[in-house]
Enzyme design. Structure first.
Site, PDB file in Angstrom:
ATOM      1  N   MET A   1      16.341  -1.303  -4.581  1.00  0.00           N
ATOM      2  CA  MET A   1      16.286  -1.419  -3.127  1.00  0.00           C
ATOM      3  C   MET A   1      17.677  -1.518  -2.502  1.00  0.00           C
ATOM      4  SD  MET A   1      13.092  -4.088  -2.632  1.00  0.00           S
ATOM      5  CE  MET A   1      13.038  -3.901  -0.836  1.00  0.00           C
ATOM      6  N   HIS A   2      17.723  -1.295  -1.192  1.00  0.00           N
ATOM      7  CA  HIS A   2      18.844  -1.651  -0.314  1.00  0.00           C
ATOM      8  C   HIS A   2      20.087  -0.766  -0.411  1.00  0.00           C
ATOM      9  CE1 HIS A   2      16.490  -5.268   0.116  1.00  0.00           C
ATOM     10  NE2 HIS A   2      16.820  -5.744  -1.065  1.00  0.00           N
TER      11      HIS A   2
ATOM     12  N   ASP B   1      11.334  -0.995  -5.858  1.00  0.00           N
ATOM     13  CA  ASP B   1      11.038  -1.435  -7.221  1.00  0.00           C
ATOM     14  C   ASP B   1      10.081  -2.621  -7.268  1.00  0.00           C
ATOM     15  OD1 ASP B   1      12.932  -3.231  -6.226  1.00  0.00           O
ATOM     16  OD2 ASP B   1      14.378  -2.894  -7.831  1.00  0.00           O
TER      17      ASP B   1
END
Length: 498
Positions: A81-82, A239
């Site tokens: 992520m991110h 995820d």
């Protein structure tokens, strides 16, 4: 028979998981790629490394399975992520990707808090932390203005790989929720947040459901992967959302405990108005119109790895922990806090560090090992306490990762969480969740829940033991005091740690 492939794009490697219609793993392959640490606190990767490694993993898993390319009906993704991938007008990366574990953006986080105030938690539903995407965007704009001037849009890591495979730009709701640019409850990019930071609406990609069909493999990518050009490609998810799907966390009353290098406690939500006041993360699920609340322990399994590497480097985990079951709950009055690299939930603190409290001459290595396991579990239990204080029921927990490999640790989780805890017979993590999204997208099942009934099998459950529950309740009260009691000392020690 037809098959699907789940692709899990992790921080250090990508894994391809080939699954048949019965949920059986017919093949798997992984390919690693390097991390780039140019400065302290920086963590980057080259997006092209993800593409090359994904193509190689797909080619390997198909070759090793002996299947024909036409038998693979669809693929989908789970992704770290991110991470920020900035694209120019020609949809090419303008710099390396900045990853979730990059910590350079503290000043930008404070800027976001000042600018948005209550809007941050009211709309984005999460606090401004260095790992999220918006702080990275602001950092590049401030420190690399020429690079940012070339930027026309952004993607997250798995979305970039999928774009290269299909030529189509999309982002799913579960990953968008981790950007701080997203209105989580209303499932749209936040015009208010974009306007606050002078970002155009076109800077954000179109949004889709995690099981949505977003294209087919381009001919050139079909050749590189070994798959057929008509292979269906589905959006996939973050995820943790895919990890929840792969563990069957698809209905109220189910909670996931995942102990890897970090640790995650994740609980299913169907109410978009659930309010944890930013104490835990609140994201969109990979299931339609669903959400999840999540707490994170930064050094969960890492704490045990550190203990092994420091005090028993020549021993296996099995040898290290073989005497732990002989030690009673509470480790003889020895307490460990797993703050080795700071903490995330419920204390977002980069300066706090770990402690052993209550050491005396009677303690053996087994006491220390059990205290480490208990401390990790106490940290995760702090998130459970946040859930329960908000009225959430936590009575059934699915445990995956390192914490599910040891019967003593499974029983410990049941006793500390005071909940039923079960492991999985066929644990495959986020890769299985990605494959399930592809299976659902292909029409194999009429819902993700129906897919989970077929694909996800739980092992025997561990029930909380009343005497151990009572002992741990008292110890947990003491554990929760340690952060406040040691915070000032750790801040003072920070200069010496340098």
């Amino acid at each position: 028979m037809s098959y699907v492939i789940g692709i899990d794009l992790g921080t250090s490697a990508v894994k391809a998981l080939l699954i048949d219609r019965e949920g059986r793993v017919r093949g798997e392959a992984s390919q690693s790629y390097p991390l780039i640490h140019e400065h302290s606190g920086w963590s980057e990767q080259q997006p092209e490394d993800w593409v090359e490694s994904t193509a190689a993993a797909l080619q390997e898993v198909l070759r090793s399975s002996g299947l024909s390319r036409e038998q693979v009906e669809g693929i989908s993704f789970s992704g770290q992520m991110h991470g920020l991938v900035l694209l120019d007008a020609d949809k090419k990366p303008v710099r390396n990707a900045i990853l979730w574990n990059d910590t350079r953006t503290t000043a930008e986080c404070r800027e976001i808090e000042r600018e948005l105030g209550d809007t941050l938690l009211g709309v984005a539903r999460n606090p401004a932390l260095e790992g999220f995407t918006l702080p990275k965007i602001l950092w590049v704009r401030k420190h690399e203005p020429e690079v940012f001037g070339l930027s026309a849009s952004f993607l997250l890591p798995k979305d970039y790989v999928r774009f290269r495979l299909t030529g189509e730009l999309y982002m799913d709701y579960s990953d968008a929720a981790g950007t701080l640019l997203f209105d989580v409850a209303n499932r749209r990019w936040s015009e208010e947040i974009l306007r606050a930071f002078d970002l155009p609406a076109g800077f954000c990609p179109p949004l889709v459901e995690s099981h949505a069909l977003v294209g087919v493999l381009l001919p050139g990518m079909a050749e590189r992967t070994g798959l057929a050009a008509g292979t269906k490609v589905f959006a996939g998810g973050a995820d943790n959302a895919c990890g929840a799907i792969g563990a069957g966390i698809l209905s109220e009353g189910l909670t996931l405990c995942s102990i890897g290098t970090s640790g995650v406690i994740l609980t299913y939500e169907n109410d978009k108005e659930s309010d944890y006041a930013g104490k835990v993360h609140f994201f969109n699920h990979g299931q339609v119109d669903a959400y999840y609340a999540m707490g994170v322990t930064l050094a969960a399994g890492y704490s045990l790895s550190w203990f092994q590497n420091t005090f028993a480097p020549e021993e296996s985990f099995g040898e290290l922990l073989k005497g732990v079951g002989e030690v009673k709950p509470g480790a003889g009055g020895l307490l460990f806090t797993p703050y080795l690299v700071g903490e995330r939930t419920p204390h977002a603190d980069s300066q706090i560090r770990g402690s052993f409290i209550g050491v005396d001459g009677s303690h053996t290595r087994d006491h220390f090992a059990r205290a480490v396991m208990e401390g990790i579990t106490f940290s995760l239990a702090e998130s459970v306490a946040v859930f329960r204080s908000a009225g959430k029921k936590v009575d059934r927990v699915v445990s995956i990762g390192g914490g599910a490999q040891n019967p003593v640790w499974l029983q410990m989780q049941a006793d500390i969480f005071n909940a039923e805890v079960a492991a999985l017979e066929n644990e495959q993590g986020p890769g299985l969740g990605a494959a399930m999204l592809a299976a659902y997208g292909c029409g194999w099942f009429d819902s993700l829940a129906a897919c989970a009934d077929k694909f996800v099998k739980r092992a025997s459950a561990y029930q909380p033991q009343p005497e151990a529950v009572k002992a741990y309740e008292g110890l947990f009260d003491i554990y929760r005091q340690v952060y406040a009691q040691t915070r000032g000392m750790n801040e003072a020690l920070a200069a010496f740690r340098g």
